[in-house]
Design a protein around this motif. Structure first.
Motif, PDB file in Angstrom:
ATOM      1  N   ARG A  69      24.810  -6.334  -0.941  1.00 28.22           N
ATOM      2  CA  ARG A  69      24.092  -7.405  -1.639  1.00 28.22           C
ATOM      3  C   ARG A  69      22.829  -7.862  -0.907  1.00 28.22           C
ATOM      4  NH1 ARG A  69      28.752 -11.499  -2.963  1.00 28.22           N
ATOM      5  NH2 ARG A  69      29.419 -10.786  -0.933  1.00 28.22           N
ATOM      6  N   LEU A  70      22.448  -7.186   0.150  1.00 29.34           N
ATOM      7  CA  LEU A  70      21.216  -7.547   0.844  1.00 29.34           C
ATOM      8  C   LEU A  70      19.994  -6.922   0.186  1.00 29.34           C
ATOM      9  CD1 LEU A  70      22.335  -7.375   4.565  1.00 29.34           C
ATOM     10  CD2 LEU A  70      22.038  -9.378   3.133  1.00 29.34           C
ATOM     11  N   THR A  71      20.227  -6.033  -0.775  1.00 30.03           N
ATOM     12  CA  THR A  71      19.116  -5.416  -1.494  1.00 30.03           C
ATOM     13  C   THR A  71      19.328  -5.567  -2.985  1.00 30.03           C
ATOM     14  OG1 THR A  71      20.155  -3.239  -1.578  1.00 30.03           O
ATOM     15  CG2 THR A  71      18.726  -3.700   0.328  1.00 30.03           C
ATOM     16  N   SER A  72      18.232  -5.452  -3.721  1.00 32.23           N
ATOM     17  CA  SER A  72      18.291  -5.508  -5.182  1.00 32.23           C
ATOM     18  C   SER A  72      17.534  -4.319  -5.747  1.00 32.23           C
ATOM     19  CB  SER A  72      17.643  -6.783  -5.708  1.00 32.23           C
ATOM     20  OG  SER A  72      18.388  -7.911  -5.363  1.00 32.23           O
ATOM     21  N   ASP A  73      18.129  -3.676  -6.735  1.00 32.45           N
ATOM     22  CA  ASP A  73      17.430  -2.637  -7.477  1.00 32.45           C
ATOM     23  C   ASP A  73      16.717  -3.339  -8.617  1.00 32.45           C
ATOM     24  OD1 ASP A  73      18.452  -0.607  -5.874  1.00 32.45           O
ATOM     25  OD2 ASP A  73      20.251  -0.409  -7.110  1.00 32.45           O
ATOM     26  N   LEU A  74      15.440  -3.074  -8.752  1.00 32.13           N
ATOM     27  CA  LEU A  74      14.697  -3.741  -9.805  1.00 32.13           C
ATOM     28  C   LEU A  74      13.523  -2.901 -10.248  1.00 32.13           C
ATOM     29  CD1 LEU A  74      11.947  -5.567  -8.472  1.00 32.13           C
ATOM     30  CD2 LEU A  74      13.941  -6.276  -7.200  1.00 32.13           C
ATOM     31  N   ILE A  75      13.003  -3.274 -11.381  1.00 27.35           N
ATOM     32  CA  ILE A  75      11.793  -2.651 -11.906  1.00 27.35           C
ATOM     33  C   ILE A  75      10.695  -3.709 -11.844  1.00 27.35           C
ATOM     34  CG2 ILE A  75      10.672  -1.659 -13.926  1.00 27.35           C
ATOM     35  CD1 ILE A  75      13.431  -0.619 -14.787  1.00 27.35           C
ATOM     36  N   LEU A  76       9.625  -3.378 -11.136  1.00 31.66           N
ATOM     37  CA  LEU A  76       8.469  -4.274 -11.073  1.00 31.66           C
ATOM     38  C   LEU A  76       7.382  -3.722 -11.993  1.00 31.66           C
ATOM     39  CD1 LEU A  76       8.028  -5.162  -7.295  1.00 31.66           C
ATOM     40  CD2 LEU A  76       8.985  -6.569  -9.101  1.00 31.66           C
ATOM     41  N   HIS A  77       6.779  -4.594 -12.766  1.00 34.05           N
ATOM     42  CA  HIS A  77       5.663  -4.227 -13.637  1.00 34.05           C
ATOM     43  C   HIS A  77       4.392  -4.683 -12.918  1.00 34.05           C
ATOM     44  CE1 HIS A  77       8.421  -3.428 -16.967  1.00 34.05           C
ATOM     45  NE2 HIS A  77       9.097  -4.479 -16.518  1.00 34.05           N
ATOM     46  N   VAL A  78       3.666  -3.730 -12.375  1.00 32.47           N
ATOM     47  CA  VAL A  78       2.476  -4.052 -11.588  1.00 32.47           C
ATOM     48  C   VAL A  78       1.285  -3.273 -12.138  1.00 32.47           C
ATOM     49  CG1 VAL A  78       1.433  -4.072  -9.286  1.00 32.47           C
ATOM     50  CG2 VAL A  78       3.899  -4.437  -9.539  1.00 32.47           C
ATOM     51  N   ASN A  79       0.255  -3.991 -12.500  1.00 31.59           N
ATOM     52  CA  ASN A  79      -0.987  -3.401 -12.999  1.00 31.59           C
ATOM     53  C   ASN A  79      -0.750  -2.430 -14.153  1.00 31.59           C
ATOM     54  OD1 ASN A  79      -2.359  -4.856 -11.040  1.00 31.59           O
ATOM     55  ND2 ASN A  79      -2.276  -3.195  -9.562  1.00 31.59           N
ATOM     56  N   GLY A  80       0.194  -2.779 -15.025  1.00 25.92           N
ATOM     57  CA  GLY A  80       0.461  -1.963 -16.193  1.00 25.92           C
ATOM     58  C   GLY A  80       1.385  -0.778 -15.957  1.00 25.92           C
ATOM     59  N   HIS A  81       1.945  -0.666 -14.764  1.00 20.92           N
ATOM     60  CA  HIS A  81       2.857   0.440 -14.455  1.00 20.92           C
ATOM     61  C   HIS A  81       4.213  -0.106 -14.036  1.00 20.92           C
ATOM     62  CE1 HIS A  81      -0.526   3.225 -14.549  1.00 20.92           C
ATOM     63  NE2 HIS A  81      -1.189   2.386 -13.764  1.00 20.92           N
ATOM     64  N   GLU A  82       5.263   0.639 -14.373  1.00 16.64           N
ATOM     65  CA  GLU A  82       6.610   0.260 -13.944  1.00 16.64           C
ATOM     66  C   GLU A  82       6.938   0.972 -12.643  1.00 16.64           C
ATOM     67  OE1 GLU A  82       9.720   0.957 -16.740  1.00 16.64           O
ATOM     68  OE2 GLU A  82       9.007  -0.597 -18.104  1.00 16.64           O
ATOM     69  N   HIS A  83       7.556   0.244 -11.727  1.00 17.34           N
ATOM     70  CA  HIS A  83       7.977   0.793 -10.440  1.00 17.34           C
ATOM     71  C   HIS A  83       9.442   0.455 -10.226  1.00 17.34           C
ATOM     72  CE1 HIS A  83       3.766   1.483  -9.268  1.00 17.34           C
ATOM     73  NE2 HIS A  83       3.536   0.327  -9.865  1.00 17.34           N
ATOM     74  N   GLU A  84      10.278   1.492 -10.099  1.00 20.23           N
ATOM     75  CA  GLU A  84      11.691   1.276  -9.795  1.00 20.23           C
ATOM     76  C   GLU A  84      11.837   1.234  -8.288  1.00 20.23           C
ATOM     77  OE1 GLU A  84      14.617   3.671 -11.824  1.00 20.23           O
ATOM     78  OE2 GLU A  84      13.204   3.997 -13.484  1.00 20.23           O
ATOM     79  N   LEU A  85      12.401   0.143  -7.785  1.00 21.24           N
ATOM     80  CA  LEU A  85      12.501  -0.061  -6.345  1.00 21.24           C
ATOM     81  C   LEU A  85      13.852  -0.641  -5.970  1.00 21.24           C
ATOM     82  CD1 LEU A  85       9.131  -1.956  -5.941  1.00 21.24           C
ATOM     83  CD2 LEU A  85       9.544   0.351  -5.134  1.00 21.24           C
ATOM     84  N   SER A  86      14.226  -0.403  -4.748  1.00 16.81           N
ATOM     85  CA  SER A  86      15.337  -1.111  -4.135  1.00 16.81           C
ATOM     86  C   SER A  86      14.708  -1.918  -3.010  1.00 16.81           C
ATOM     87  CB  SER A  86      16.367  -0.127  -3.578  1.00 16.81           C
ATOM     88  OG  SER A  86      17.431  -0.830  -2.998  1.00 16.81           O
ATOM     89  N   VAL A  87      14.744  -3.238  -3.133  1.00 15.36           N
ATOM     90  CA  VAL A  87      14.058  -4.084  -2.164  1.00 15.36           C
ATOM     91  C   VAL A  87      15.030  -5.006  -1.457  1.00 15.36           C
ATOM     92  CG1 VAL A  87      11.886  -4.055  -3.452  1.00 15.36           C
ATOM     93  CG2 VAL A  87      13.492  -5.902  -3.826  1.00 15.36           C
ATOM     94  N   ASP A  88      14.707  -5.313  -0.229  1.00 18.55           N
ATOM     95  CA  ASP A  88      15.440  -6.311   0.533  1.00 18.55           C
ATOM     96  C   ASP A  88      15.283  -7.644  -0.203  1.00 18.55           C
ATOM     97  OD1 ASP A  88      15.921  -8.457   2.448  1.00 18.55           O
ATOM     98  OD2 ASP A  88      15.833  -6.935   4.018  1.00 18.55           O
TER      99      ASP A  88
END
Length: 185
Positions: free
Chosen positions: A16-35
């Protein structure tokens, strides 16, 4: 230490120290696992390779990290990346139109509204957000009549609305001139 709900027991290997998420940045989707503790600023710079957003004070006081979150200007050093799911993030890299500059960027160049340039990306994003606020009729502390539908964007109003963005070089006179030009278009 992992925070655990009352009455539950932590599990070895808890992720639970990380989250999988999709960030919408500058019109593009980015799938990330972030702290979960990572700021939007750090994810933009380190994970997405967008160095335009600058880390200045890292305390929300200088505005060098200003980006647009759903069109509103925010200090990305104060926002956790995991908290911007389903939001549209626009950085200075996302403002350009095709191969050309955004009108605010053009005005900054034309009016020499930068010196060292470190604060410029945050200043530019802030101007874009501020002009949208003015277009929507949002008052500031200097707005004389908050019942009016339009806001008069004079020098004092521009300086007040841009007061969250600092320039160590002192290019404020030229920044105001650039904003006045863009606002007059």
């Amino acid at each position: 230490m992992v925070a655990v709900a009352p009455g539950s027991t932590p599990v070895v290997g808890d992720t639970r120290l990380t989250s999988d998420l999709i960030l919408h940045v500058n019109g593009h989707e980015h799938e990330l696992s972030v702290d979960n503790r990572a700021t939007l600023l750090d994810v933009l710079r380190e994970d997405l390779g967008l160095p335009g957003t600058k880390k200045g004070c890292d305390h929300g006081q200088c505005g060098a990290c200003t980006v647009l979150l759903n069109g509103r200007r925010v200090n990305s050093c104060l926002i956790l990346a995991a908290g911007v799911r389903d939001a549209e993030v626009t950085t200075v890299e996302g403002l350009s139109v095709g191969d050309g500059f955004h009108p605010v960027q053009e005005a900054f160049v034309a009016h020499d509204a930068l010196q060292c340039g470190y604060c410029t990306p945050g200043q530019v994003c802030s101007v874009v957000g501020m002009l949208d606020e003015v277009e929507r009729g949002w008052p500031s502390i200097l707005t004389a009549d908050v019942t009016e539908e339009s806001v008069k964007l004079d020098e004092a109003e521009i300086r007040e609305r841009m007061s969250g963005n600092l320039c160590r070089c002192g290019a404020y006179v030229n920044i105001v001139a650039a904003v006045e030009e863009v606002a007059g278009r």
